[in-house]
Write a protein that holds these residues in place. Structure first.
Motif, PDB file in Angstrom:
ATOM      1  N   LYS A  41      65.798  38.190  32.924  1.00 45.21           N
ATOM      2  CA  LYS A  41      66.451  37.940  31.639  1.00 45.21           C
ATOM      3  C   LYS A  41      65.450  37.764  30.500  1.00 45.21           C
ATOM      4  O   LYS A  41      65.829  37.817  29.325  1.00 45.21           O
ATOM      5  CB  LYS A  41      67.357  36.716  31.738  1.00 45.21           C
ATOM      6  CG  LYS A  41      68.518  36.924  32.702  1.00 45.21           C
ATOM      7  CD  LYS A  41      69.328  35.654  32.871  1.00 45.21           C
ATOM      8  CE  LYS A  41      70.381  35.824  33.950  1.00 45.21           C
ATOM      9  NZ  LYS A  41      71.146  34.581  34.182  1.00 45.21           N
ATOM     10  N   HIS A  84      76.875  43.140  20.413  1.00 42.85           N
ATOM     11  CA  HIS A  84      77.299  43.133  21.821  1.00 42.85           C
ATOM     12  C   HIS A  84      78.819  43.120  21.982  1.00 42.85           C
ATOM     13  O   HIS A  84      79.342  43.463  23.042  1.00 42.85           O
ATOM     14  CB  HIS A  84      76.681  41.957  22.575  1.00 42.85           C
ATOM     15  CG  HIS A  84      76.978  40.621  21.971  1.00 42.85           C
ATOM     16  ND1 HIS A  84      78.214  40.035  22.040  1.00 42.85           N
ATOM     17  CD2 HIS A  84      76.185  39.767  21.290  1.00 42.85           C
ATOM     18  CE1 HIS A  84      78.182  38.865  21.431  1.00 42.85           C
ATOM     19  NE2 HIS A  84      76.955  38.672  20.962  1.00 42.85           N
ATOM     20  N   SER A 125      79.676  47.376  23.439  1.00 40.27           N
ATOM     21  CA  SER A 125      78.478  47.124  22.633  1.00 40.27           C
ATOM     22  C   SER A 125      78.053  48.381  21.882  1.00 40.27           C
ATOM     23  O   SER A 125      78.234  49.499  22.368  1.00 40.27           O
ATOM     24  CB  SER A 125      77.336  46.643  23.529  1.00 40.27           C
ATOM     25  OG  SER A 125      77.669  45.427  24.155  1.00 40.27           O
ATOM     26  N   SER A 145      67.605  42.122  21.959  1.00 41.67           N
ATOM     27  CA  SER A 145      68.347  41.348  20.953  1.00 41.67           C
ATOM     28  C   SER A 145      69.218  40.282  21.615  1.00 41.67           C
ATOM     29  O   SER A 145      69.437  39.207  21.044  1.00 41.67           O
ATOM     30  CB  SER A 145      69.207  42.287  20.102  1.00 41.67           C
ATOM     31  OG  SER A 145      70.285  42.835  20.854  1.00 41.67           O
ATOM     32  N   ILE A 146      69.713  40.584  22.816  1.00 40.06           N
ATOM     33  CA  ILE A 146      70.477  39.569  23.554  1.00 40.06           C
ATOM     34  C   ILE A 146      69.548  38.455  24.016  1.00 40.06           C
ATOM     35  O   ILE A 146      69.848  37.269  23.871  1.00 40.06           O
ATOM     36  CB  ILE A 146      71.193  40.211  24.760  1.00 40.06           C
ATOM     37  CG1 ILE A 146      72.198  41.251  24.292  1.00 40.06           C
ATOM     38  CG2 ILE A 146      71.901  39.141  25.599  1.00 40.06           C
ATOM     39  CD1 ILE A 146      72.843  42.028  25.411  1.00 40.06           C
ATOM     40  N   THR A 147      68.407  38.832  24.578  1.00 42.36           N
ATOM     41  CA  THR A 147      67.435  37.840  25.033  1.00 42.36           C
ATOM     42  C   THR A 147      66.991  36.940  23.888  1.00 42.36           C
ATOM     43  O   THR A 147      66.806  35.728  24.063  1.00 42.36           O
ATOM     44  CB  THR A 147      66.203  38.547  25.638  1.00 42.36           C
ATOM     45  OG1 THR A 147      66.627  39.376  26.719  1.00 42.36           O
ATOM     46  CG2 THR A 147      65.185  37.550  26.139  1.00 42.36           C
ATOM     47  N   HIS A 190      71.010  35.671  21.932  1.00 41.63           N
ATOM     48  CA  HIS A 190      72.128  35.178  22.731  1.00 41.63           C
ATOM     49  C   HIS A 190      71.768  35.152  24.222  1.00 41.63           C
ATOM     50  O   HIS A 190      72.457  35.769  25.040  1.00 41.63           O
ATOM     51  CB  HIS A 190      73.363  36.066  22.530  1.00 41.63           C
ATOM     52  CG  HIS A 190      73.696  36.348  21.098  1.00 41.63           C
ATOM     53  ND1 HIS A 190      74.278  35.419  20.274  1.00 41.63           N
ATOM     54  CD2 HIS A 190      73.503  37.471  20.350  1.00 41.63           C
ATOM     55  CE1 HIS A 190      74.445  35.954  19.063  1.00 41.63           C
ATOM     56  NE2 HIS A 190      73.982  37.187  19.090  1.00 41.63           N
ATOM     57  N   MET A 193      74.351  34.736  26.924  1.00 43.66           N
ATOM     58  CA  MET A 193      75.403  35.741  27.086  1.00 43.66           C
ATOM     59  C   MET A 193      75.030  36.822  28.088  1.00 43.66           C
ATOM     60  O   MET A 193      75.833  37.706  28.382  1.00 43.66           O
ATOM     61  CB  MET A 193      75.738  36.386  25.740  1.00 43.66           C
ATOM     62  CG  MET A 193      76.362  35.423  24.743  1.00 43.66           C
ATOM     63  SD  MET A 193      77.301  36.275  23.467  1.00 43.66           S
ATOM     64  CE  MET A 193      78.677  36.900  24.418  1.00 43.66           C
ATOM     65  N   PHE A 194      73.800  36.760  28.613  1.00 43.32           N
ATOM     66  CA  PHE A 194      73.370  37.815  29.532  1.00 43.32           C
ATOM     67  C   PHE A 194      74.301  37.907  30.738  1.00 43.32           C
ATOM     68  O   PHE A 194      74.581  38.982  31.249  1.00 43.32           O
ATOM     69  CB  PHE A 194      71.934  37.559  29.988  1.00 43.32           C
ATOM     70  CG  PHE A 194      71.115  38.816  30.069  1.00 43.32           C
ATOM     71  CD1 PHE A 194      71.117  39.581  31.220  1.00 43.32           C
ATOM     72  CD2 PHE A 194      70.355  39.256  28.989  1.00 43.32           C
ATOM     73  CE1 PHE A 194      70.367  40.745  31.310  1.00 43.32           C
ATOM     74  CE2 PHE A 194      69.605  40.420  29.065  1.00 43.32           C
ATOM     75  CZ  PHE A 194      69.607  41.169  30.230  1.00 43.32           C
TER      76      PHE A 194
END
Length: 287
Positions: free
Chosen positions: A21, A58, A65, A235-237, A240, A243-244
């Motif tokens: 992650k 996302h 997404s 961008s998730i890491t 957010h 949210m992974f």
């Protein structure tokens, strides 16, 4: 340039030794710095201002997404577009908004896992046994196509010139050159013609494995798909991380793990090979 390359190396090494992650953002920063080097080797911008040039949303589920690639600018360089031009001469209309799941369809390195997860037919067909020969001022290439007969028409519909010869199918293309000799420029013209038709590739211990596709959508080069998808995951890491586990299904998490395990090195090999103009192979032995 040396500082950018050094940072790219440090981020890449850190990513390889990080939990799954945490990998995407580190890989993306590595690619970002390496891309600035590649762009400057090609376009010689020097010290100028850069922008990511990509936005991600996302939408609470991976299948919903999206990525948005901004338009090209004169003074603030959009790295995503500039890299695409430097590596592939790839030109499309921007701004561009794409569904990330659909965008990954042509990520050749994880396509088998992608097809299994989403219960889709595979779209890639291997080509092999390349022969190149000259006929007057024409330079001609011929690949053997490893595809069942019922898929040949779908490939022909996308512009591949596929012929049958002694119960085998061959993809044959030709370009007219200015010389009767096999010059470097003749090979270049032929390679550009093949790439414009659509050809995908990845590097393994045996060298380059080549494919053509019978899908008419999202036919982007593998390096650019890897780069932009890594931005999305990064961008998730970054924004957010919690949210992974939420936006990916169990099977999609397996796909992302496969992507993060195999595709970063593909980006290094393929982008380095293109900017240097020579083949780069994966080593049999890890040092």
């Amino acid at each position: 340039m040396n500082s950018l390359l050094e940072q790219a190396k440090h981020f890449y090494n850190a990513a390889e030794n990080s939990p799954v992650k945490s990998k995407p953002l580190l890989y993306y920063y590595s690619f970002l710095n390496l891309s600035k080097v590649i762009i400057n080797i090609d376009k010689k911008y020097g010290q100028t201002r850069y922008m990511h040039g990509i936005g991600a949303n996302h939408n609470n589920r991976f299948i919903h997404s999206t990525l948005r690639i901004a338009e090209k600018k004169s003074f603030l360089k959009n790295i995503s577009i500039e890299l695409s031009e430097s590596l592939d001469g790839f030109s499309i209309n921007y701004p561009l908004s794409v569904n990330v799941k659909d965008y990954m369809m042509h990520c050749i390195g994880v396509h088998r896992a992608y097809s299994e997860i989403y219960n889709l037919e595979e779209i890639f067909f291997r080509i092999e046994d390349l022969k190149v020969f000259k006929s007057g001022k024409k330079i001609i290439s011929r690949f053997k196509v490893c595809a069942p007969q019922d898929k040949i028409s779908s490939l022909q519909d996308l512009g591949y010139n596929i012929i049958e010869d002694e119960e085998n199918f061959y993809w044959q293309e030709e370009v007219l050159t200015s010389s009767y000799s096999m010059t470097r420029n003749a090979y270049y013209l032929l390679s550009q013609h093949l790439r414009n038709k659509g050809i995908w590739y990845f590097v393994n211990n045996d060298g380059y494995t080549l494919y053509i596709s019978n899908s008419s959508i999202n036919r982007y080069p593998p390096e650019i798909i890897i780069y932009n998808t890594m931005f999305f995951l990064g961008s998730i890491t970054r924004y957010h991380p919690y949210m992974f586990d939420q936006i990916f299904s169990d099977k999609e998490q397996w796909l992302m793990s496969e992507f993060l395990t195999t595709q970063p090195k593909q980006f290094l090999y393929l982008s380095t090979a293109k900017i240097l103009g020579q083949t780069v192979y994966s080593a049999y032995t890890k040092f």
